[in-house]
Motif scaffolding. Sequence first.
Motif, PDB file in Angstrom:
ATOM      1  N   ILE A 161       0.872  -1.176   0.000  1.00 61.64           N
ATOM      2  CA  ILE A 161       0.000   0.000   0.000  1.00 61.64           C
ATOM      3  C   ILE A 161       0.907   1.223   0.000  1.00 61.64           C
ATOM      4  O   ILE A 161       1.575   1.522   0.981  1.00 61.64           O
ATOM      5  CB  ILE A 161      -0.919   0.022   1.238  1.00 61.64           C
ATOM      6  N   HIS A 184      -1.293  -0.779  -4.398  1.00 59.97           N
ATOM      7  CA  HIS A 184      -2.366   0.220  -4.394  1.00 59.97           C
ATOM      8  C   HIS A 184      -1.778   1.580  -4.081  1.00 59.97           C
ATOM      9  O   HIS A 184      -1.147   1.776  -3.038  1.00 59.97           O
ATOM     10  CB  HIS A 184      -3.429  -0.122  -3.358  1.00 59.97           C
ATOM     11  N   ASP A 185      -1.950   2.509  -5.006  1.00 61.47           N
ATOM     12  CA  ASP A 185      -1.541   3.890  -4.779  1.00 61.47           C
ATOM     13  C   ASP A 185      -2.342   4.774  -5.718  1.00 61.47           C
ATOM     14  O   ASP A 185      -2.060   4.834  -6.918  1.00 61.47           O
ATOM     15  CB  ASP A 185      -0.044   4.085  -5.017  1.00 61.47           C
ATOM     16  N   LEU A 203      -7.585  -0.971  -2.886  1.00 62.04           N
ATOM     17  CA  LEU A 203      -7.216  -1.214  -1.493  1.00 62.04           C
ATOM     18  C   LEU A 203      -7.818  -2.517  -0.993  1.00 62.04           C
ATOM     19  O   LEU A 203      -7.121  -3.367  -0.407  1.00 62.04           O
ATOM     20  CB  LEU A 203      -7.686  -0.041  -0.633  1.00 62.04           C
ATOM     21  N   ASN A 219       0.498   9.489   4.789  1.00 65.42           N
ATOM     22  CA  ASN A 219      -0.811   9.794   5.364  1.00 65.42           C
ATOM     23  C   ASN A 219      -1.313  11.107   4.792  1.00 65.42           C
ATOM     24  O   ASN A 219      -0.615  12.117   4.802  1.00 65.42           O
ATOM     25  CB  ASN A 219      -0.699   9.875   6.884  1.00 65.42           C
ATOM     26  N   THR A 220      -2.529  11.087   4.276  1.00 62.43           N
ATOM     27  CA  THR A 220      -3.125  12.284   3.697  1.00 62.43           C
ATOM     28  C   THR A 220      -4.494  12.540   4.330  1.00 62.43           C
ATOM     29  O   THR A 220      -5.025  11.707   5.070  1.00 62.43           O
ATOM     30  CB  THR A 220      -3.300  12.142   2.167  1.00 62.43           C
ATOM     31  N   GLU A 222      -7.091  12.306   2.834  1.00 56.42           N
ATOM     32  CA  GLU A 222      -8.044  11.442   2.153  1.00 56.42           C
ATOM     33  C   GLU A 222      -7.985   9.985   2.610  1.00 56.42           C
ATOM     34  O   GLU A 222      -8.906   9.218   2.345  1.00 56.42           O
ATOM     35  CB  GLU A 222      -7.815  11.503   0.641  1.00 56.42           C
ATOM     36  N   ASN A 223      -6.876   9.580   3.254  1.00 60.65           N
ATOM     37  CA  ASN A 223      -6.763   8.159   3.596  1.00 60.65           C
ATOM     38  C   ASN A 223      -6.680   7.891   5.092  1.00 60.65           C
ATOM     39  O   ASN A 223      -6.477   6.739   5.502  1.00 60.65           O
ATOM     40  CB  ASN A 223      -5.571   7.518   2.878  1.00 60.65           C
ATOM     41  N   THR A 224      -6.824   8.912   5.918  1.00 59.42           N
ATOM     42  CA  THR A 224      -6.743   8.709   7.369  1.00 59.42           C
ATOM     43  C   THR A 224      -7.808   7.712   7.833  1.00 59.42           C
ATOM     44  O   THR A 224      -8.990   7.877   7.568  1.00 59.42           O
ATOM     45  CB  THR A 224      -6.916  10.046   8.107  1.00 59.42           C
ATOM     46  N   ARG A 226      -8.589   4.788   6.803  1.00 61.75           N
ATOM     47  CA  ARG A 226      -9.337   4.034   5.789  1.00 61.75           C
ATOM     48  C   ARG A 226      -9.186   2.533   5.939  1.00 61.75           C
ATOM     49  O   ARG A 226     -10.034   1.764   5.477  1.00 61.75           O
ATOM     50  CB  ARG A 226      -8.872   4.432   4.383  1.00 61.75           C
ATOM     51  N   LEU A 249      -2.972   5.820   9.071  1.00 62.32           N
ATOM     52  CA  LEU A 249      -3.559   5.154   7.913  1.00 62.32           C
ATOM     53  C   LEU A 249      -4.571   4.087   8.325  1.00 62.32           C
ATOM     54  O   LEU A 249      -5.467   3.738   7.560  1.00 62.32           O
ATOM     55  CB  LEU A 249      -2.464   4.501   7.066  1.00 62.32           C
TER      56      LEU A 249
END
Length: 353
Positions: A161, A184-185, A203, A219-220, A222-224, A226, A249
């Motif tokens: 990931i 996955h990215d 994902l 960590n962004t 958008e993905n915290t 997830r 993450l």
Amino acid sequence: MLSLPPHEPVILVDPHPRRIGRIFDEPTKLRLEKIARVIWHDGAPAAAEHIDRYLPQTVALIGQSPLDKARLDRAPHLRAVFNVESNFLLNIDYAECQRRSIPVLSTAPVYARPVAELALAMAISLARRMHEADAAVRIGREFKGDNHDSFLLHGKPLAVIGFGNLGRALLPLLRPFSQEILIHDPWVDPAVLRAADAIPASLDECFARARVVFILAANTSENTGRIGARQFATMQPGSVVVLGSRAALVNFPDLLAAARSGQIRAGIDVWPEEPIPADEPGRTTPNTLLAAHRLGSVPEIQTLIGQFVADDLEAILAGRAPQRCQQANVATVHKLRSIPVGAWSLGGSPREP
């Protein structure tokens, strides 16, 4: 070559939480001092007055000092900013730096190889329960050949990931084990992943198909959080998850619950709170292999930070593109969520994948 200011040019060094002696060896110091006058500041962050005093002469800032537009206005000769904490922090006006053609760079690539090596080692130890076997022998509770639930990485689907610095360093280490490597990215075009002989995957697909999943993404916003119970539940029981980049993450209680139940075995190097609190539940969760943010902490690589900076600064001042450090992408850098400067002691090792 780009022109330097008519007065004495300055390289301003404010590396907190790094220490100058750890990241700059003597040959690298000399390289910098041949470029310009170096203003060395060690220990606590430099005072605002100190930074402001030298900005009019500064050609490069090495450190994590805040740089808003007002400060940039006072630095007409600035050619580069180097974050040696190895994170992109939200204390810089990245858009204004881009407008002025000032690259903002991070030394994060220094940590890619050591993180990749130890992440793989954690996965092997968890798959074969090496760390538990060692502990059993030490207390006299070993049982010869007790490998009833061990498994090989060889021939198994593996997933990564995040395909940033860490994921790219890990990929060649995984190739001897498997021809089925899922990545996955969402920030990387699938064609790039296929060109690297990897399989682009969602994902959920990574967790459902892979026997081992390495979580190495940045960590962004958008993905915290997830990754959680839903993903872990789709894995084959006893599969391995290695968390090696940012704790945010994952839903951390879900991660610990999945390990406690035996659904997964978890290698954990990063934590929701660092330093790790004494009462952190992860300390006593079974089916885990634990470390305290040390995957990238190898003494021999510390001076590479300074060398990467010197290499890229020489390139920039000669009119060439930087190639050693990671350059901030102004379109996405505001989405990054990193640990704040000073969250670790001066000897710590925060990092960005």
